[in-house]
Design a protein around this motif. Structure first.
Motif, PDB file in Angstrom:
ATOM      1  N   ASP A  71     -42.116 -28.929 -50.629  1.00 40.08           N
ATOM      2  CA  ASP A  71     -41.571 -27.562 -50.601  1.00 40.08           C
ATOM      3  C   ASP A  71     -42.377 -26.641 -51.507  1.00 40.08           C
ATOM      4  O   ASP A  71     -42.695 -25.506 -51.147  1.00 40.08           O
ATOM      5  N   PHE A  72     -42.686 -27.163 -52.667  1.00 38.78           N
ATOM      6  CA  PHE A  72     -43.427 -26.336 -53.628  1.00 38.78           C
ATOM      7  C   PHE A  72     -44.833 -26.048 -53.107  1.00 38.78           C
ATOM      8  O   PHE A  72     -45.333 -24.923 -53.207  1.00 38.78           O
ATOM      9  N   MET A  73     -45.461 -27.070 -52.524  1.00 42.95           N
ATOM     10  CA  MET A  73     -46.809 -26.881 -51.989  1.00 42.95           C
ATOM     11  C   MET A  73     -46.793 -25.854 -50.857  1.00 42.95           C
ATOM     12  O   MET A  73     -47.716 -25.049 -50.716  1.00 42.95           O
ATOM     13  N   ALA A  74     -45.712 -25.904 -50.081  1.00 48.03           N
ATOM     14  CA  ALA A  74     -45.647 -25.023 -48.916  1.00 48.03           C
ATOM     15  C   ALA A  74     -45.297 -23.589 -49.304  1.00 48.03           C
ATOM     16  O   ALA A  74     -45.581 -22.655 -48.563  1.00 48.03           O
ATOM     17  N   THR A 108     -45.950 -20.435 -50.755  1.00 52.14           N
ATOM     18  CA  THR A 108     -47.138 -19.727 -51.253  1.00 52.14           C
ATOM     19  C   THR A 108     -46.770 -18.407 -51.923  1.00 52.14           C
ATOM     20  O   THR A 108     -47.641 -17.641 -52.315  1.00 52.14           O
ATOM     21  N   SER A 109     -45.488 -18.157 -52.060  1.00 54.17           N
ATOM     22  CA  SER A 109     -45.078 -16.894 -52.681  1.00 54.17           C
ATOM     23  C   SER A 109     -45.416 -16.898 -54.171  1.00 54.17           C
ATOM     24  O   SER A 109     -45.608 -17.957 -54.772  1.00 54.17           O
ATOM     25  N   SER A 110     -45.477 -15.726 -54.744  1.00 55.30           N
ATOM     26  CA  SER A 110     -45.809 -15.620 -56.164  1.00 55.30           C
ATOM     27  C   SER A 110     -44.650 -16.153 -57.025  1.00 55.30           C
ATOM     28  O   SER A 110     -44.834 -16.420 -58.197  1.00 55.30           O
ATOM     29  N   GLN A 111     -43.484 -16.284 -56.415  1.00 54.50           N
ATOM     30  CA  GLN A 111     -42.319 -16.746 -57.175  1.00 54.50           C
ATOM     31  C   GLN A 111     -42.081 -18.242 -57.025  1.00 54.50           C
ATOM     32  O   GLN A 111     -41.045 -18.752 -57.468  1.00 54.50           O
ATOM     33  N   ALA A 112     -43.024 -18.936 -56.410  1.00 49.99           N
ATOM     34  CA  ALA A 112     -42.793 -20.350 -56.081  1.00 49.99           C
ATOM     35  C   ALA A 112     -42.416 -21.155 -57.327  1.00 49.99           C
ATOM     36  O   ALA A 112     -41.451 -21.923 -57.315  1.00 49.99           O
ATOM     37  N   PHE A 113     -43.174 -20.969 -58.396  1.00 50.13           N
ATOM     38  CA  PHE A 113     -42.919 -21.768 -59.596  1.00 50.13           C
ATOM     39  C   PHE A 113     -41.584 -21.389 -60.235  1.00 50.13           C
ATOM     40  O   PHE A 113     -40.802 -22.251 -60.652  1.00 50.13           O
ATOM     41  N   GLU A 114     -41.311 -20.082 -60.292  1.00 52.41           N
ATOM     42  CA  GLU A 114     -40.041 -19.631 -60.864  1.00 52.41           C
ATOM     43  C   GLU A 114     -38.853 -20.226 -60.109  1.00 52.41           C
ATOM     44  O   GLU A 114     -37.842 -20.582 -60.720  1.00 52.41           O
ATOM     45  N   LYS A 115     -39.019 -20.359 -58.793  1.00 45.82           N
ATOM     46  CA  LYS A 115     -37.928 -20.931 -58.005  1.00 45.82           C
ATOM     47  C   LYS A 115     -37.678 -22.392 -58.409  1.00 45.82           C
ATOM     48  O   LYS A 115     -36.541 -22.837 -58.521  1.00 45.82           O
ATOM     49  N   VAL A 116     -38.783 -23.120 -58.623  1.00 47.35           N
ATOM     50  CA  VAL A 116     -38.639 -24.517 -59.058  1.00 47.35           C
ATOM     51  C   VAL A 116     -37.927 -24.562 -60.415  1.00 47.35           C
ATOM     52  O   VAL A 116     -36.996 -25.346 -60.627  1.00 47.35           O
ATOM     53  N   VAL A 117     -38.364 -23.705 -61.323  1.00 46.99           N
ATOM     54  CA  VAL A 117     -37.755 -23.669 -62.654  1.00 46.99           C
ATOM     55  C   VAL A 117     -36.265 -23.368 -62.545  1.00 46.99           C
ATOM     56  O   VAL A 117     -35.429 -24.037 -63.178  1.00 46.99           O
ATOM     57  N   ASP A 118     -35.926 -22.383 -61.736  1.00 48.07           N
ATOM     58  CA  ASP A 118     -34.505 -22.038 -61.577  1.00 48.07           C
ATOM     59  C   ASP A 118     -33.707 -23.214 -61.025  1.00 48.07           C
ATOM     60  O   ASP A 118     -32.624 -23.517 -61.507  1.00 48.07           O
ATOM     61  N   ARG A 119     -34.282 -23.851 -60.025  1.00 47.11           N
ATOM     62  CA  ARG A 119     -33.576 -24.999 -59.433  1.00 47.11           C
ATOM     63  C   ARG A 119     -33.340 -26.073 -60.493  1.00 47.11           C
ATOM     64  O   ARG A 119     -32.245 -26.619 -60.634  1.00 47.11           O
ATOM     65  N   LEU A 120     -34.364 -26.355 -61.284  1.00 41.13           N
ATOM     66  CA  LEU A 120     -34.235 -27.417 -62.284  1.00 41.13           C
ATOM     67  C   LEU A 120     -33.263 -27.032 -63.393  1.00 41.13           C
ATOM     68  O   LEU A 120     -32.498 -27.867 -63.883  1.00 41.13           O
ATOM     69  N   LEU A 121     -33.286 -25.758 -63.783  1.00 41.49           N
ATOM     70  CA  LEU A 121     -32.367 -25.325 -64.851  1.00 41.49           C
ATOM     71  C   LEU A 121     -30.919 -25.360 -64.376  1.00 41.49           C
ATOM     72  O   LEU A 121     -29.997 -25.454 -65.185  1.00 41.49           O
ATOM     73  N   GLU A 122     -30.728 -25.262 -63.081  1.00 40.45           N
ATOM     74  CA  GLU A 122     -29.367 -25.330 -62.541  1.00 40.45           C
ATOM     75  C   GLU A 122     -28.909 -26.772 -62.334  1.00 40.45           C
ATOM     76  O   GLU A 122     -27.724 -27.026 -62.148  1.00 40.45           O
TER      77      GLU A 122
END
Lengths: 489, 988
Positions: free
Chosen positions: B404-407, B409-423
């Motif tokens: 999912d992360f590789m796919a 390509t948005s500029s927010q991709a990493f932030e989304k991962v961080v948010d998911r993990l923090l939740e």
């Protein structure tokens, strides 16, 4: 200029080339990178013979600069290179074993003195149950509790003025091992390992032979804040003396194959990460562990010991437990270069703590007397005693006054310990207690002094063997300790 | 510096050592250690006016004159004394003393319960000394002044020994002073009372020459002074760099006062003088000067000087000079980096202006550039997701999460991962464990028998939840220190706040005794941890003396000590008292009260019934059948009452603290010895941080105030400490590399401005830890590759400048969790309580201490950890120390770890399960190898690795005869290989 080109300018382009040099000259993996790449490319990587050949020999096992267990020079030259430290749990009565008190024999029941369990109450004096006789040419008086050891007194420096500060087993045991009465601190074995490293990288530097746990549990052989390399590895007499020592892979070759394949993959991973020494060090530990399986197993296997040697330790052929086994294994570990070996006699629940009936001391003495005497003779005849220290101690002594019906209480005010071997005057006694064995009369040797002296015999200045932790430099002897120079040979 | 100077020549054998602070000179001490003659611990504030002699009382004798002061007779109307009268003037006193004092001492009142009351005392503060002696056998007793225990257990010593105990400070409000002894037989000879709280004037003991003759002066000047200057002043004068043994030999006052080991000279008696023993090298433990014995004529000269009464013209007060010279300069102290106010710095200018993504990058890049370096490349996404997943939840990313992360390509991709993990609820399990490291969390008490604490897990879960719900850090601190004193908005909220104080309750317990339980050590453990955890300070170093390096005084220590001295800790049970008590019920206070009221009412009813039935029974004739029946009824009623009395409240309990039964300031322990009490120290905060006192009307222990002082914006330590910790867990290294010590023994920050910038941001965010994570993770620095350039390796070998991301080994918990996770064995639900034996079976002693290892498939944060016995797995892989704060996990690399990975049943069983998973997932070996790599390493194998793995599988199958098991066996082998790889345990 882009970051990428800037970075490359700083050497990224050469990240492989210089590191190949590092690999061949410094990381000592026994594996030249070009061989590795060649073998990976050539697909011949997995011929087990080749891989083991690539990894074999001293080169693979030689330690890198950063190896914390490499032998280190002591602060000053010393005879002793290693220690066998025997600890008898529970509080061995000095006045019944090593400290002859004629007045106590006379005063039995007629007078009072320090007695009772933990506290210093006035109780009727209890006479020792065993006669004392001179041992060896030196004629040091030792009781009938230790007839075999008595015969070896010419090789022993007996200290009769030991002193500790706490009348509880736990605190006194912890202090005898770490110099600290309440808080966990590194054990003396860990300190010695930290100070001197070890010569045999296939065995731990600090080995503890303990069937069961002593008072204060694993804290007595813990590395505490010292790096984990220096922790005492516990050996439990029996089928698997060290945890995970037996290969669990059914086929011997298979484990070698797995280790070699992991090493190959690790080397590939390492090829562009070789600046990180610990990766290389970790690869090496699998080799060490592999060899430990055989080396350590062999060290614990007594099958090649002669019948005569076994007899010296009071062992029957095939026996794999008992104190004699521990003593003989200690000699074998000494031969293999282990730096510090501790033998634990008894446990927190079964030991010399005779509050009710001193006669039981005989059972405990019987367990260790002949084996320790045998070990001392064996070390001497093999020449190992020239550079090995043999230390025997307990956590405290016992009261001259009675506890319970016929027992004695805890007594940290004085007790006896002894040292034999490299650098120690043999056939002497040092220090004394008062006429009842209640207090030290002269030349007190506090636990800290005892530690300082052992370190000194190993060439270590106890005030300079320090480790920075939590904002403070710690020592085995805290801020105390004086070397007992009078017993140095 | 506060120095406890002694004047006088009394002695006391310390019968117990403190916390490894053992007295080495036991023998000398037994002779000469003084219990504090004239010691009024001086506070750092302006010293109050000197105390004045008020009166002495010769308890078992007539009025006398001692030291030129008038002493009342023991039978004066204003004195009331209990106990028997005893006198034996034939005993030789040790040490000898002047005739009138000796007569007073050898005549005493004695008994196991002794009370003295001195009446007609004007209101005000007084300092009391008590003269005791031993006429035959030693005995132990407790001493109280105005019902306050001042010496827990005093050992009277050998025949003839005497002591002047004190001074004990007390305030007279009701016109009387009471002195009592309890326990063993005490001989109280006299009481000496000084008026005022100030320093006691030095008394010149008898034997000292008051007016030296010209001959004596000539002897001093020609022989003694040069000798002292030459041989002693280097270590024993007010100018000494490091004063030896707190002993000044450069003035008459110093000679009289003695040092830390007690009095050094007894005028007129060289044989009794410690100084002579030291210079004669009598005792192997005290040899002065240490570098070589003095020539015989010098030794004899000093002996003569002592014999003649130490005539000495050096009248200046060098004690005061030394005090002034070594006093803390508070202004300078507050100018140390960690104590300066936090100021948000401007962003530094950088050359690579396009490089920074966030403010953090500006700070880091500026330093990288200053070093002549450039930052490395950005990390591959594949490395980045593995890094951040382990970092935030302690588990590997699934192949799907990677995809999912590789796919994306948005500029927010990493932030989304961080948010998911923090939740994720696993975030709290990972980061809560970091906090548990810092607070040396343990499921047992640490006493000699290591009693279990079944309720401790509630605190563990509270910590995990606090991280998950992003409890603001200031509130996180408040609740742990004073949750019971905070307002609450629901019963559930209240319970959680009560549980939070488990932080304090978890302090270590010591020994196995009850009557003389060393509570001061438990409080020391509390303060030690509190200082390190919340203030990155080693305030516990000020327990025995002012801190040697940092501006913390012994008064500071005891000011905080009083707060915990006024706090009720739960009792975990120890060898001689094996039942838990003083736990905090997790129920509504009125419900608790009701329950106890009802229980007590029922108890009264049952007791009355017993009485009634007893009377009933007695009405019947002795052998009658009726009597037998009545007898039985009476016995049954007694049994019922006993059972009822044992009834335990039906509430759940927290292992937490409450307000103490007595709320009071603590008294300074001189040299850390709880039986040597100095001045009372009002509860307040650390002087260097303002020293704010409790409000006059504050009737609490002061814990809530303490929490407020800690989190106050005026205290720069707390917020610097926590942002440094968060940075450390992200990067494996703090901006300050000694996260528990921001003092002079620690290391200064590598990026001081960044540290302050983070602390300021943290405050602005309302102390949100999750916001701090986001701030750090968003930075480009966090997202750098772990590859280094050769220039960086050369110029910055330890990567202090962070020109690349530090590669790190997984910690013990992550290794175990990952093995279980890959084996499909890991139970991801929160674990419940530990399967401890029921409390009725708690017969633990130091001989048979509690010792257990409980298997569990839950995450490692839920493993039962003991204070005394290390968990075998955690011990091998550098787990946290359950007995002391672990601010950084070391990573050792040992063969024992490798043996574990080679042969441990857990590794083998998880490899078997992992192999099953892979075999079942896809039908074909090539795809299986790929899957195995993706699951365990987060990436696919390259061509060479793939081929090599297939070859390995075939070699591993070679010797296996049964083809069906051959495949499984070979896959298990490959799984084991993967589990042992560096790449498996190291995160790029």
């Amino acid at each position: 200029m882009s970051i990428k080109s800037l970075w490359q300018k700083q050497g990224a382009r050469h990240v492989f080339a210089p590191h190949t040099e590092v690999c061949t000259t410094r990381d000592n993996m026994g594996m030249r990178r070009r061989d590795l790449i060649h073998s990976l490319v050539g697909g011949s990587l997995l011929l087990p013979g080749l891989v083991s050949q690539m990894l074999s020999g001293e080169e693979a096992r030689a330690a890198s600069d950063s190896d914390p267990l490499l032998p280190k020079e002591p602060h000053f030259p010393a005879k002793a290179k290693r220690v066998i430290f025997i600890f008898s749990n529970g509080g061995v009565s000095h006045m019944d074993a090593f400290d002859h008190k004629p007045e106590l024999f006379k005063a039995d029941g007629k007078k009072t003195g320090v007695g009772g369990g933990l506290s210093n109450q006035q109780r009727k004096l209890l006479k020792p149950l065993w006669e004392f006789r001179p041992g060896g040419k030196c004629g040091t008086l030792v009781s009938d509790l230790f007839p075999h050891l008595r015969d070896q007194m010419d090789d022993i420096c007996l200290i009769r003025s030991m002193k500790s500060d706490d009348n509880e087993h736990y605190q006194a045991t912890l202090a005898m091992h770490t110099g600290s009465f309440f808080f966990s601190r590194p054990s003396i074995g860990s300190w010695v390992s930290y100070g001197l490293g070890t010569v045999n990288q296939d065995l731990p530097s600090f080995i503890v032979l303990a069937q069961q746990m002593p008072y204060a549990g694993t804290q007595v052989f813990s590395n505490d804040f010292l790096p984990a390399y220096h922790q005492g590895v516990r050996v439990i007499p029996g089928a698997e003396p060290i945890a995970n020592l037996q290969p669990r892979t059914t086929r011997e070759k298979q484990q070698r194959l797995e280790i070699d394949f992991a090493a190959a993959l690790d080397r590939k991973h390492f090829s562009d990460r070789s600046a990180q020494q610990e990766l290389g060090a970790r690869m090496r530990t699998f080799e060490t562990a592999f060899h430990m399986q055989t080396e350590a197993t062999e060290a614990f296997d007594l099958k090649n010991e002669s019948a005569e040697t076994l007899k010296l330790y009071g062992l029957k052929p095939g026996q794999t437990d008992g104190f004699g086994w521990k003593c003989l294994v200690a000699r074998r570990l000494v031969e293999r270069g282990v730096r510090f070996i501790e033998l634990i006699d008894g446990s927190s629940s079964h030991n010399w703590d005779q509050h009710g009936n001193m006669a039981e001391h005989a059972d405990h003495a019987k367990v260790i007397d002949k084996p320790i005497a045998g070990l001392l003779q064996d070390l001497k005849r093999t020449g190992l005693l020239e550079d090995t220290l043999l230390v025997w101690t307990t956590e405290f002594g016992r009261t001259p006054g009675v506890d319970g019906d016929k027992g004695r209480g805890h007594h940290s005010a004085c007790f006896s310990s002894w040292i034999a071997g490299a650098g120690v005057k043999a056939g002497i006694t040092y220090g004394s207690t008062d006429e009842l064995g209640a207090t030290v009369a002269e030349n007190q040797v506090h636990v800290h002094d005892f530690h300082a002296t052992i370190l000194h015999l190993l060439g270590i200045d106890h005030t300079r063997l320090t480790y920075r932790h939590g904002g403070r430099d710690y020592r085995l002897t805290d801020v105390h300790g004086n070397v007992v120079r009078d017993i140095l040979a | 510096m506060m120095l406890a100077f002694y004047s006088g020549f009394l002695k006391k054998a310390p019968h117990r050592s403190m916390a490894g602070g053992l007295y080495r000179f036991q023998r000398c001490f037994a002779l000469l250690l003084c219990l504090g003659w004239g010691v009024a611990a001086e506070s750092i504030a302006a010293a109050p006016q000197a105390a004045t002699f008020f009166r002495g009382i010769n308890l078992n004798g007539p009025a006398v004159e001692i030291d030129g002061q008038y002493w009342l007779a023991g039978d004066s109307p204003s004195v009331r004394v209990s106990g028997g009268a005893f006198e034996n003037q034939s005993v030789a006193l040790e040490p000898p003393t002047d005739a009138s004092r000796a007569t007073m001492i050898r005549s005493s009142r004695w008994g196991g319960t002794l009370d003295v009351e001195i009446k007609e005392m004007p209101r005000g503060w007084y300092q009391i000394f008590v003269f005791v002696w031993e006429d035959n056998h030693t005995s132990d007793f407790q001493l109280q002044v105005d019902d306050r225990q001042v010496i827990e257990r005093f050992s009277s010593g050998k025949q003839g020994q005497w002591h002047r105990l004190g001074p004990f400070l007390t305030e007279v409000k009701d016109e009387s002073i009471k002195v009592s002894a309890r326990g063993g037989d005490a001989n109280l000879s006299g009481i000496e009372i000084w008026s005022g709280r100030g320093r006691l004037p030095m008394i010149v003991p008898s034997g000292f020459v008051q007016e030296p003759t010209p001959d004596q002066l000539a002897f001093f000047e020609n022989t003694i002074r040069p000798l002292l200057v030459d041989r002693c002043y280097e270590c024993h004068s007010a100018d000494s760099d490091e004063l030896g043994g707190e002993l000044l030999l450069d003035s008459r006052k110093g000679m009289i006062a003695g040092g830390a080991s007690g009095v050094s000279v007894v005028a007129g008696d060289p044989e009794q003088s410690m100084l002579m023993r030291a210079i004669r090298y009598t005792d192997s433990h005290l040899r002065m000067p240490p570098d070589g014995k003095l020539p015989q004529d010098e030794i004899e000269a000093l002996a003569s000087w002592i014999s003649m009464g130490l005539p000495d013209p050096r009248l200046e007060d060098t004690i005061e000079t030394y005090r002034e010279r070594t006093a803390i300069d508070w202004e300078a102290a507050r100018d140390f980096w960690s104590l300066r106010p936090i100021v948000k710095p401007p962003l530094p200018v950088v050359k690579l202006r396009d490089w920074p993504k966030t403010a953090i990058d500006h700070f880091v890049l500026a330093d990288i550039e200053a070093e002549g370096l450039v930052p490395t490349l950005d990390a591959d996404k594949i490395h980045l997701i593995r890094r951040v997943t382990f970092d935030l939840i302690g588990l590997p990313p699934s192949p799907r999460e990677v995809d999912d992360f590789m796919a994306d390509t948005s500029s927010q991709a990493f932030e989304k991962v961080v948010d998911r993990l923090l939740e994720s609820k696993h975030y709290g399990e990972r980061w809560g464990r970091h906090w548990l490291d810092i607070v040396r969390y343990s499921d047992t008490a640490g006493d000699n028998s290591d009693f279990p604490i079944p309720q401790m897990v509630k605190y563990r879960d509270w910590v995990i939840n606090a991280f998950n719900r992003d409890l603001p850090y200031d509130e996180f601190v408040r609740q742990q220190l004073a949750g019971d004193l905070l307002p609450y908005d629901s019963p559930e909220d209240r319970q959680q706040k009560l549980i939070a104080t488990g932080y304090i309750a978890n302090a270590r317990r010591f020994g196995s005794r009850v009557d003389d339980y060393p509570q001061h050590l438990t409080i020391e453990d509390t303060l030690d941890n509190l200082g390190r955890a919340f203030l990155a300070s080693t305030i516990n170093c000020a327990r025995c003396h002012d801190h040697k390096f940092d501006p913390f005084t012994a008064e500071d220590y005891y000011a905080l000590y009083g707060i915990f001295h006024s706090t009720q800790y739960p009792w975990p049970g120890i060898e001689l008292d094996q039942k838990q008590r003083d736990l905090v019920p997790l129920a509504d206070t009125t419900a608790v009260q009701d329950w106890f009221d009802k229980k007590n009412a029922e108890q009264r009813r049952l007791e009355e019934r017993i009485k009634r039935l007893e009377a009933e029974r007695d009405k019947h004739a002795t052998d009658s059948a009726e009597r037998k029946v009545a007898e039985q009824q009476w016995q049954d009623a007694k049994e019922a009452a006993k059972n009822h009395a044992n009834l335990q409240p039906p509430f759940d309990h927290a292992y937490a603290v409450q307000e103490g039964k007595v709320i009071e300031d603590a008294t300074l322990h001189i040299k850390g010895n709880p039986s040597k009490l100095g001045d009372r120290v009002p509860r307040r905060f650390l002087s260097v941080l303002g020293g704010e006192p409790l409000r006059d009307d504050d009737v609490t222990s002061g814990r809530l105030q303490l929490a407020e002082w800690i989190v106050s914006p005026k205290n720069p330590l707390a917020m610097r400490a926590i942002v440094n910790r968060v940075w450390l867990y992200h990067f494996g290294r703090g901006l300050v590399q000694t996260p528990n010590d921001f003092g002079r023994q620690g290391t200064p920050p590598t990026h001081p401005e960044l540290l302050d910038w983070l602390a300021s941001e943290f405050r602005e965010s309302g102390y949100s830890i999750k916001t701090l994570h986001r701030t750090i993770l968003r930075s480009r620095v966090y997202q750098l590759s772990s590859r280094s350039s050769s220039v960086a390796l050369d110029r910055d070998p330890n990567n202090v400048r962070l020109s690349y991301f530090p590669r790190r080994r997984l910690d013990a918990e992550a290794i175990r969790d990952t093995l279980l996770f890959l084996g499909g064995t890991l139970d991801l639900s929160p674990a419940g309580p530990h399967p401890f034996p029921p409390p009725k079976d708690w017969n633990f002693t130091q001989h048979n201490p509690f010792k257990a290892v409980y298997d569990s498939n839950h995450r490692s944060v839920y493993l039962m950890t003991q204070r005394i016995q290390r968990h075998p797995f955690l011990a091998i892989f550098d787990g946290a120390d359950p007995a002391a704060s672990t601010p950084i996990r070391l990573t050792s690399t040992t063969p024992v770890q490798s043996l574990y990975l080679l042969n441990d049943p857990l590794v083998h069983s998880q490899a078997e399960r992992f192999a099953e998973r892979v075999l079942a997932a896809v039908p074909e070996d090539q795809a299986r190898v790929s899957l195995a790599f993706r699951l365990a390493l987060g990436r696919t194998p390259d061509e060479k690795e793939l081929r090599a793995s297939l070859k390995f599988l075939s070699l591993s199958r070679n010797d296996v005869s049964d083809p069906t098991s051959a495949e499984r066996v070979s896959w298990q082998a490959l799984a084991r290989v993967i589990f042992r790889l560096n790449e498996f345990v190291y995160v790029d």
